[in-house]
Scaffold this motif. Structure first.
Motif, PDB file in Angstrom:
ATOM      1  N   ASN A  24       1.092  -0.756  -0.329  1.00 26.46           N
ATOM      2  CA  ASN A  24      -0.199   0.398  -0.239  1.00 26.46           C
ATOM      3  C   ASN A  24       0.619   1.515   0.376  1.00 26.46           C
ATOM      4  O   ASN A  24       1.648   0.938   0.953  1.00 26.46           O
ATOM      5  N   THR A  25       0.638   1.748  -0.879  1.00 23.84           N
ATOM      6  CA  THR A  25       1.560   3.388  -1.139  1.00 23.84           C
ATOM      7  C   THR A  25       0.415   4.436  -0.605  1.00 23.84           C
ATOM      8  O   THR A  25      -0.260   4.446  -1.427  1.00 23.84           O
ATOM      9  N   LYS A  26       1.226   4.988   0.057  1.00 23.65           N
ATOM     10  CA  LYS A  26       1.323   6.305   0.588  1.00 23.65           C
ATOM     11  C   LYS A  26       1.710   7.820   0.133  1.00 23.65           C
ATOM     12  O   LYS A  26       2.682   7.567   0.843  1.00 23.65           O
ATOM     13  N   ASP A  27       1.335   8.714  -0.487  1.00 25.49           N
ATOM     14  CA  ASP A  27       2.429   9.938  -1.213  1.00 25.49           C
ATOM     15  C   ASP A  27       1.750  11.066  -0.029  1.00 25.49           C
ATOM     16  O   ASP A  27       0.331  11.142  -0.372  1.00 25.49           O
ATOM     17  N   PHE A  28       2.842  11.529   0.395  1.00 20.64           N
ATOM     18  CA  PHE A  28       2.231  12.926   1.260  1.00 20.64           C
ATOM     19  C   PHE A  28       2.577  14.300   0.923  1.00 20.64           C
ATOM     20  O   PHE A  28       2.780  15.231   1.806  1.00 20.64           O
ATOM     21  N   GLY A  29       2.996  14.079  -0.513  1.00 23.94           N
ATOM     22  CA  GLY A  29       3.632  15.492  -0.685  1.00 23.94           C
ATOM     23  C   GLY A  29       5.478  14.929  -0.805  1.00 23.94           C
ATOM     24  O   GLY A  29       5.892  15.065  -1.313  1.00 23.94           O
ATOM     25  N   ASP A  30       5.591  15.532   0.618  1.00 26.19           N
ATOM     26  CA  ASP A  30       7.346  16.162   0.252  1.00 26.19           C
ATOM     27  C   ASP A  30       7.751  14.058   0.917  1.00 26.19           C
ATOM     28  O   ASP A  30       8.979  14.060   0.672  1.00 26.19           O
ATOM     29  N   TYR A  31       6.858  13.089   1.250  1.00 26.02           N
ATOM     30  CA  TYR A  31       7.554  12.286   1.566  1.00 26.02           C
ATOM     31  C   TYR A  31       6.519  11.115   1.365  1.00 26.02           C
ATOM     32  O   TYR A  31       4.805  10.833   0.813  1.00 26.02           O
ATOM     33  N   LEU A  32       6.686  10.295   0.912  1.00 22.68           N
ATOM     34  CA  LEU A  32       6.219   8.369   0.647  1.00 22.68           C
ATOM     35  C   LEU A  32       6.720   7.677   1.347  1.00 22.68           C
ATOM     36  O   LEU A  32       7.811   7.252   2.460  1.00 22.68           O
ATOM     37  N   MET A  33       4.994   7.364   1.871  1.00 25.79           N
ATOM     38  CA  MET A  33       5.008   5.684   2.371  1.00 25.79           C
ATOM     39  C   MET A  33       4.499   4.386   1.641  1.00 25.79           C
ATOM     40  O   MET A  33       3.936   4.805   1.034  1.00 25.79           O
ATOM     41  N   ILE A  34       5.288   3.553   2.177  1.00 19.12           N
ATOM     42  CA  ILE A  34       4.834   2.075   1.102  1.00 19.12           C
ATOM     43  C   ILE A  34       4.975   1.088   2.817  1.00 19.12           C
ATOM     44  O   ILE A  34       5.636   0.636   3.264  1.00 19.12           O
ATOM     45  N   ARG A  35       3.511   0.499   3.049  1.00 23.32           N
ATOM     46  CA  ARG A  35       3.447  -0.528   3.782  1.00 23.32           C
ATOM     47  C   ARG A  35       3.359  -1.596   2.929  1.00 23.32           C
ATOM     48  O   ARG A  35       2.898  -1.172   1.866  1.00 23.32           O
ATOM     49  N   ALA A  36       3.694  -3.023   3.889  1.00 20.07           N
ATOM     50  CA  ALA A  36       4.572  -4.338   3.283  1.00 20.07           C
ATOM     51  C   ALA A  36       3.468  -4.823   4.509  1.00 20.07           C
ATOM     52  O   ALA A  36       4.334  -5.203   5.670  1.00 20.07           O
ATOM     53  N   ALA A  37       2.859  -5.488   4.392  1.00 16.38           N
ATOM     54  CA  ALA A  37       1.296  -6.514   5.412  1.00 16.38           C
ATOM     55  C   ALA A  37       1.851  -5.353   6.356  1.00 16.38           C
ATOM     56  O   ALA A  37       1.082  -4.673   6.507  1.00 16.38           O
ATOM     57  N   ASN A  38       1.901  -5.726   7.990  1.00  9.36           N
ATOM     58  CA  ASN A  38       2.120  -5.042   8.709  1.00  9.36           C
ATOM     59  C   ASN A  38       3.420  -3.708   9.364  1.00  9.36           C
ATOM     60  O   ASN A  38       3.329  -2.846  10.312  1.00  9.36           O
ATOM     61  N   MET A  39       4.260  -3.536   8.492  1.00  7.06           N
ATOM     62  CA  MET A  39       5.540  -2.664   8.724  1.00  7.06           C
ATOM     63  C   MET A  39       5.308  -1.724   6.947  1.00  7.06           C
ATOM     64  O   MET A  39       5.036  -1.804   6.164  1.00  7.06           O
ATOM     65  N   LYS A  40       5.975   0.171   7.118  1.00  3.97           N
ATOM     66  CA  LYS A  40       5.766   0.370   7.116  1.00  3.97           C
ATOM     67  C   LYS A  40       7.218   1.215   6.781  1.00  3.97           C
ATOM     68  O   LYS A  40       7.592   1.061   7.892  1.00  3.97           O
ATOM     69  N   ILE A  41       8.217   1.537   5.978  1.00  2.00           N
ATOM     70  CA  ILE A  41       8.822   2.399   6.162  1.00  2.00           C
ATOM     71  C   ILE A  41       8.330   3.883   5.088  1.00  2.00           C
ATOM     72  O   ILE A  41       7.916   3.685   4.467  1.00  2.00           O
ATOM     73  N   THR A  42       8.955   4.525   5.586  1.00  2.00           N
ATOM     74  CA  THR A  42       8.972   6.220   5.017  1.00  2.00           C
ATOM     75  C   THR A  42       9.981   6.827   4.115  1.00  2.00           C
ATOM     76  O   THR A  42      10.754   7.049   5.341  1.00  2.00           O
ATOM     77  N   VAL A  43      10.124   7.687   3.427  1.00  2.00           N
ATOM     78  CA  VAL A  43      11.320   8.393   2.881  1.00  2.00           C
ATOM     79  C   VAL A  43      11.073  10.035   2.847  1.00  2.00           C
ATOM     80  O   VAL A  43       9.838  10.272   2.319  1.00  2.00           O
TER      81      VAL A  43
END
Length: 196
Positions: free
Chosen positions: A116-135
């Protein structure tokens, strides 16, 4: 021992019809019925099976199981069904025992993406199963690691946050739990979406 699946004639006809028919979209994407799913008792078996099959050069993908196929752990491996004999042989040689190998013959049985990908403008978060990484998109610095309930999540976060996506160690080199594995998948998807 592998559970054997014998298809009923009516099901076989549906499967054969879908395999020989055109995709609804007409695109080059494989028909659902050209794929198979493998379920496992635990995540460790999924990780071992994925490594074994990818090492053999097979095109496999870890997915979430469809609701009608919830058995064992919450992950399945999707693969081209024409490789069924090869997949079965490789897993047997490696001593990996799946619960079941089945053809995906219906849209309702199609595995679901873990991402699941979520774009927050300046940041991008990707969730895989129960874990998230944001850059942070401007410099690809990892600004957050969250999710899961495994004991190694704080350790993973400490070693990844404030590092560039391409300079940080891969999560699989740091963690050995389901959370570490899910974070590795999220990390790989982030790398795919943010080429350096």
């Amino acid at each position: 021992m592998l559970k054997k699946n014998f298809l009923k004639p009516s099901l076989f006809r549906r499967l054969f019809k879908k395999q020989t028919g055109e995709n609804a979209s007409g695109a080059g994407k494989p028909n659902i019925s050209s794929m198979g799913m493998i379920s496992f008792h635990n995540t460790g078996d999924v990780i071992a099976a994925e490594s074994c099959l990818k090492k053999a050069g097979l095109d496999v993908k870890v997915m979430g199981p469809p609701p009608e196929f919830r058995t064992g752990c919450d992950l399945v491996i999707q693969f081209p069904i024409v490789l069924n004999l090869q997949v079965t042989g490789l897993l047997s040689e490696a001593g990996i025992k799946p619960i079941e190998i089945v053809p995906v013959y219906d849209i309702l049985l199609e595995p679901v993406s873990l991402f699941n990908t979520k774009d927050f403008g300046d940041y991008l978060m990707i969730r895989a199963a129960n874990m998230k990484i944001t850059v942070r998109k401007s410099d690809l610095e990892i600004v957050n690691i969250s999710g899961g309930g495994c004991p190694d999540v704080p350790y993973l976060a400490e070693n990844l946050i404030s590092r560039s996506l391409y300079e940080a160690p891969q999560p699989r080199t740091l963690g050995k739990t389901l959370c570490g594995y899910a974070l590795q998948l999220a990390y790989e998807e982030m790398v795919r979406q943010c080429p350096g």
